[in-house]
Design a protein around this motif. Sequence first.
Motif, PDB file in Angstrom:
ATOM      1  N   UNK A  59      10.915 -16.305 -14.550  1.00 22.66           N
ATOM      2  CA  UNK A  59      11.509 -15.572 -13.442  1.00 22.66           C
ATOM      3  C   UNK A  59      12.206 -14.282 -13.819  1.00 22.66           C
ATOM      4  N   UNK A  60      11.993 -13.790 -15.044  1.00 25.58           N
ATOM      5  CA  UNK A  60      12.714 -12.600 -15.496  1.00 25.58           C
ATOM      6  C   UNK A  60      11.929 -11.310 -15.305  1.00 25.58           C
ATOM      7  N   UNK A  61      10.609 -11.394 -15.326  1.00 24.22           N
ATOM      8  CA  UNK A  61       9.769 -10.198 -15.305  1.00 24.22           C
ATOM      9  C   UNK A  61       8.790 -10.247 -14.140  1.00 24.22           C
ATOM     10  N   UNK A  62       8.395  -9.070 -13.709  1.00 24.24           N
ATOM     11  CA  UNK A  62       7.410  -8.929 -12.639  1.00 24.24           C
ATOM     12  C   UNK A  62       6.297  -8.003 -13.114  1.00 24.24           C
ATOM     13  N   UNK A  63       5.088  -8.306 -12.692  1.00 18.32           N
ATOM     14  CA  UNK A  63       3.917  -7.494 -13.013  1.00 18.32           C
ATOM     15  C   UNK A  63       3.284  -7.008 -11.720  1.00 18.32           C
ATOM     16  N   UNK A  64       2.945  -5.728 -11.657  1.00 21.82           N
ATOM     17  CA  UNK A  64       2.208  -5.211 -10.502  1.00 21.82           C
ATOM     18  C   UNK A  64       0.997  -4.431 -10.988  1.00 21.82           C
ATOM     19  N   UNK A  65      -0.021  -4.334 -10.135  1.00 20.47           N
ATOM     20  CA  UNK A  65      -1.260  -3.639 -10.503  1.00 20.47           C
ATOM     21  C   UNK A  65      -1.534  -2.509  -9.520  1.00 20.47           C
ATOM     22  N   UNK A  66      -2.250  -1.493 -10.009  1.00 19.75           N
ATOM     23  CA  UNK A  66      -2.437  -0.264  -9.240  1.00 19.75           C
ATOM     24  C   UNK A  66      -3.899  -0.002  -8.888  1.00 19.75           C
ATOM     25  N   UNK A  67      -4.091   0.656  -7.766  1.00 19.22           N
ATOM     26  CA  UNK A  67      -5.407   1.173  -7.422  1.00 19.22           C
ATOM     27  C   UNK A  67      -5.683   2.409  -8.272  1.00 19.22           C
ATOM     28  N   UNK A  68      -6.895   2.937  -8.188  1.00 15.43           N
ATOM     29  CA  UNK A  68      -7.233   4.138  -8.928  1.00 15.43           C
ATOM     30  C   UNK A  68      -8.735   4.295  -9.045  1.00 15.43           C
ATOM     31  N   UNK A  69      -9.148   5.377  -9.696  1.00 17.73           N
ATOM     32  CA  UNK A  69     -10.565   5.631  -9.907  1.00 17.73           C
ATOM     33  C   UNK A  69     -10.733   6.525 -11.131  1.00 17.73           C
ATOM     34  N   UNK A  70     -11.854   6.355 -11.808  1.00 20.71           N
ATOM     35  CA  UNK A  70     -12.184   7.164 -12.985  1.00 20.71           C
ATOM     36  C   UNK A  70     -11.072   7.152 -14.028  1.00 20.71           C
ATOM     37  N   UNK A  71     -10.371   6.033 -14.135  1.00 18.59           N
ATOM     38  CA  UNK A  71      -9.316   5.896 -15.125  1.00 18.59           C
ATOM     39  C   UNK A  71      -7.975   6.458 -14.719  1.00 18.59           C
ATOM     40  N   UNK A  77       8.788   3.952  -6.607  1.00 18.06           N
ATOM     41  CA  UNK A  77       7.392   4.001  -6.152  1.00 18.06           C
ATOM     42  C   UNK A  77       6.478   4.493  -7.260  1.00 18.06           C
ATOM     43  N   UNK A  78       5.278   3.925  -7.313  1.00 21.88           N
ATOM     44  CA  UNK A  78       4.251   4.352  -8.256  1.00 21.88           C
ATOM     45  C   UNK A  78       3.428   5.479  -7.624  1.00 21.88           C
ATOM     46  N   UNK A  79       2.408   5.936  -8.338  1.00 20.08           N
ATOM     47  CA  UNK A  79       1.559   7.009  -7.836  1.00 20.08           C
ATOM     48  C   UNK A  79       0.387   6.498  -7.014  1.00 20.08           C
ATOM     49  N   UNK A  80       0.129   5.186  -7.098  1.00 20.84           N
ATOM     50  CA  UNK A  80      -1.020   4.613  -6.415  1.00 20.84           C
ATOM     51  C   UNK A  80      -0.624   3.315  -5.705  1.00 20.84           C
ATOM     52  N   UNK A  81      -1.488   2.876  -4.809  1.00 20.05           N
ATOM     53  CA  UNK A  81      -1.282   1.617  -4.094  1.00 20.05           C
ATOM     54  C   UNK A  81      -1.070   0.486  -5.088  1.00 20.05           C
ATOM     55  N   UNK A 103       0.813  -1.210   0.000  1.00 21.02           N
ATOM     56  CA  UNK A 103       0.000   0.000   0.000  1.00 21.02           C
ATOM     57  C   UNK A 103       0.853   1.269   0.000  1.00 21.02           C
ATOM     58  N   UNK A 104       2.153   1.153   0.263  1.00 17.65           N
ATOM     59  CA  UNK A 104       3.009   2.339   0.202  1.00 17.65           C
ATOM     60  C   UNK A 104       3.460   2.634  -1.236  1.00 17.65           C
ATOM     61  N   UNK A 105       2.784   1.965  -2.217  1.00 11.71           N
ATOM     62  CA  UNK A 105       2.974   2.215  -3.653  1.00 11.71           C
ATOM     63  C   UNK A 105       4.271   1.625  -4.194  1.00 11.71           C
ATOM     64  N   UNK A 106       4.882   0.727  -3.425  1.00 13.17           N
ATOM     65  CA  UNK A 106       6.185   0.177  -3.769  1.00 13.17           C
ATOM     66  C   UNK A 106       6.096  -1.326  -4.037  1.00 13.17           C
TER      67      UNK A 106
END
Length: 343
Positions: free
Chosen positions: A218-230, A204-208, A184-187
């Motif tokens: 094992x080479x790549x990582x994917x993360x997803x972000x919170x947000x609203x209204x696009x 750090x990203x701009x959102x959680x 949740x610290x966007x990291x």
Amino acid sequence: MGKPQSKFSIHTTKYRADGSVGEVGPAQAAPQHSPTHSDAVTSVAALKPDLCVSGAGDKSVAVCSWRSGAVLQRFTGHQREVTKVTSAPGSSRVFSASRDKTAMMWELQGTPGPSQCFAAHELVVTGLAASPDASQLCTGSRDNTVCKWDTETGQCLRRVITFRNLVTHLCWVPGEPYVIQSSEDKTVRLWDLRQLEVAHSFPAKQHIQTCCDVSPDGRLCLSTSSGTAGEGCEATLWDLRQTGSHVCEYKGHFQTTTSGVFLPWGPVLTPSIATASLDGTVKVWDRDTAACLATLYLDGAGPLSSLAACDSSTLLCATSNSGIHVLQLCDGVEPMLEPVAVF
């Protein structure tokens, strides 16, 4: 298993190469089997062959055939909602985490009760990752801690507190003693489990950051972000070998992206990923170009909570209102997602 029924209205959308959108309209409703859970499904993970494990607000963990929807085993022991489930490849063990502040281990073909209980967190357990041989478990919580466990003894081998590190998800890096963690610290952090210490923190990203996954190689990582209204709502690709800025972003959801997974390589598509969102859509993306290849809207399913990739063309999607959906990725001039079943 009850008589299959067609109940949920589902819409598919195709995204053309030029960026325009072609609306296909309502797809044929998927057969609905007897529900696996009596409450919102919070997490789903693939087992081999043709099986999956799921957890829900009804406090239970279930092992099902995703082809037939049949419940093969149901585990009970948690006192509150199950938040995460995972498995260890090549092992007969599955694991779950809960709002009751514990994680548990269950044996396939074993008794309905847990074979081990892991209790060291002070708040809800929100991250869960098992080593390939199931000998070690890593858990994370909203209490800012990450723990490493011996699954045979149930002993907590190490517990680390990191300021503001409210864990949202954990994922084991295949073939390595590392775990990826979103927060949740966007990291997004890379943990070295040998000493249970942070080996690297990505910018750090701009959102959680709500979820994370690691590619099969094992080479790549994917993360997803919170947000609203696009705003926000994206998925982000990171290179674990070059730990600088992100590789690319996948933008198109209009509410928080809750889950993202790599699709196993296969003959259907070029390397791809899939994401699910609170906006009720599942999207498939070209991993390298970030082009959206297909979108499926699950009308009436409510917020989507979790994705699991069974093979290169089959996805499982856990939903708040309508159980677990089996989705098939069909190849063609324009790939599309089609509903196969609901259970």
